[in-house]
Design a protein around this motif. Structure first.
Motif, PDB file in Angstrom:
ATOM      1  N   ALA A  28       3.809  -0.742   2.789  1.00 13.99           N
ATOM      2  CA  ALA A  28       5.432  -0.274   2.590  1.00 13.99           C
ATOM      3  C   ALA A  28       5.344   0.837   2.157  1.00 13.99           C
ATOM      4  O   ALA A  28       6.251   0.706   2.136  1.00 13.99           O
ATOM      5  CB  ALA A  28       5.692  -1.984   2.630  1.00 13.99           C
ATOM      6  N   GLY A  29       4.413   0.792   0.980  1.00 18.37           N
ATOM      7  CA  GLY A  29       4.392   1.521  -0.401  1.00 18.37           C
ATOM      8  C   GLY A  29       4.874   1.082  -1.554  1.00 18.37           C
ATOM      9  O   GLY A  29       5.414   1.150  -2.632  1.00 18.37           O
ATOM     10  N   VAL A  30       4.723  -0.385  -1.394  1.00 15.67           N
ATOM     11  CA  VAL A  30       5.048  -1.416  -2.671  1.00 15.67           C
ATOM     12  C   VAL A  30       4.235  -1.339  -3.666  1.00 15.67           C
ATOM     13  O   VAL A  30       4.379  -0.530  -4.371  1.00 15.67           O
ATOM     14  CB  VAL A  30       4.854  -2.683  -2.236  1.00 15.67           C
ATOM     15  CG1 VAL A  30       5.480  -3.438  -3.369  1.00 15.67           C
ATOM     16  CG2 VAL A  30       6.307  -3.069  -1.146  1.00 15.67           C
ATOM     17  N   CYS A  31       3.203  -0.863  -3.374  1.00 15.90           N
ATOM     18  CA  CYS A  31       1.900  -0.581  -5.125  1.00 15.90           C
ATOM     19  C   CYS A  31       1.658   0.765  -4.944  1.00 15.90           C
ATOM     20  O   CYS A  31       1.863   0.870  -6.063  1.00 15.90           O
ATOM     21  CB  CYS A  31       0.266  -0.818  -4.363  1.00 15.90           C
ATOM     22  SG  CYS A  31      -0.402  -3.040  -3.792  1.00 15.90           S
ATOM     23  N   GLY A  32       2.373   1.690  -3.802  1.00 14.04           N
ATOM     24  CA  GLY A  32       2.536   2.981  -4.422  1.00 14.04           C
ATOM     25  C   GLY A  32       3.814   3.087  -6.037  1.00 14.04           C
ATOM     26  O   GLY A  32       3.580   4.307  -6.319  1.00 14.04           O
ATOM     27  N   GLY A  33       4.641   3.235  -5.445  1.00 13.93           N
ATOM     28  CA  GLY A  33       5.891   2.479  -5.656  1.00 13.93           C
ATOM     29  C   GLY A  33       6.159   2.566  -7.407  1.00 13.93           C
ATOM     30  O   GLY A  33       6.622   2.877  -7.712  1.00 13.93           O
ATOM     31  N   ILE A  34       4.871   0.731  -7.529  1.00 12.45           N
ATOM     32  CA  ILE A  34       4.800   0.305  -8.576  1.00 12.45           C
ATOM     33  C   ILE A  34       4.233   1.225  -8.911  1.00 12.45           C
ATOM     34  O   ILE A  34       4.894   1.661 -10.580  1.00 12.45           O
ATOM     35  CB  ILE A  34       4.635  -0.748  -8.477  1.00 12.45           C
ATOM     36  CG1 ILE A  34       5.400  -1.948  -7.494  1.00 12.45           C
ATOM     37  CG2 ILE A  34       3.961  -1.475  -9.815  1.00 12.45           C
ATOM     38  CD1 ILE A  34       4.528  -3.402  -7.370  1.00 12.45           C
ATOM     39  N   ALA A  35       3.174   1.796  -8.797  1.00 11.87           N
ATOM     40  CA  ALA A  35       2.356   2.821  -9.611  1.00 11.87           C
ATOM     41  C   ALA A  35       3.104   3.972 -10.327  1.00 11.87           C
ATOM     42  O   ALA A  35       3.187   4.639 -11.619  1.00 11.87           O
ATOM     43  CB  ALA A  35       1.259   3.531  -8.454  1.00 11.87           C
ATOM     44  N   GLU A  36       3.883   4.958  -8.929  1.00 14.77           N
ATOM     45  CA  GLU A  36       4.715   5.865  -9.399  1.00 14.77           C
ATOM     46  C   GLU A  36       5.848   5.200 -10.857  1.00 14.77           C
ATOM     47  O   GLU A  36       5.730   6.268 -11.516  1.00 14.77           O
ATOM     48  CB  GLU A  36       5.284   6.006  -8.823  1.00 14.77           C
ATOM     49  CG  GLU A  36       4.991   6.921  -7.401  1.00 14.77           C
ATOM     50  CD  GLU A  36       5.608   7.391  -6.163  1.00 14.77           C
ATOM     51  OE1 GLU A  36       7.262   6.913  -6.194  1.00 14.77           O
ATOM     52  OE2 GLU A  36       5.537   7.558  -5.055  1.00 14.77           O
TER      53      GLU A  36
END
Length: 63
Positions: free
Chosen positions: A15-23
């Motif tokens: 869902a892009g949650v981890c990617g969003g937190i990483a960004e």
């Protein structure tokens, strides 16, 4: 410009949650994903926290 937390459109596996937190934290998404998996198996709150974040976090708008 104010920094905002969004689900990522580019660094997306589910869902892009981890990617969003990483960004947001300016980290490698793989590190965030590994921490999340450790939370899921070790502490037991990772899956529930991911689902809640998926619902609460807005997706990053198109730029």
């Amino acid at each position: 410009m104010k920094k905002r937390l969004y689900r990522s459109r580019e660094q997306k596996m589910i869902a892009g949650v981890c990617g969003g937190i990483a960004e947001y934290l300016d980290l490698d998404p793989t590190i965030v994903r590994l921490v999340w998996v450790l939370m899921a198996f070790g502490v037991g709150v990772g899956l529930l926290a991911y689902i809640i974040a998926w619902v609460i976090m807005p997706e990053k708008p198109f730029e």
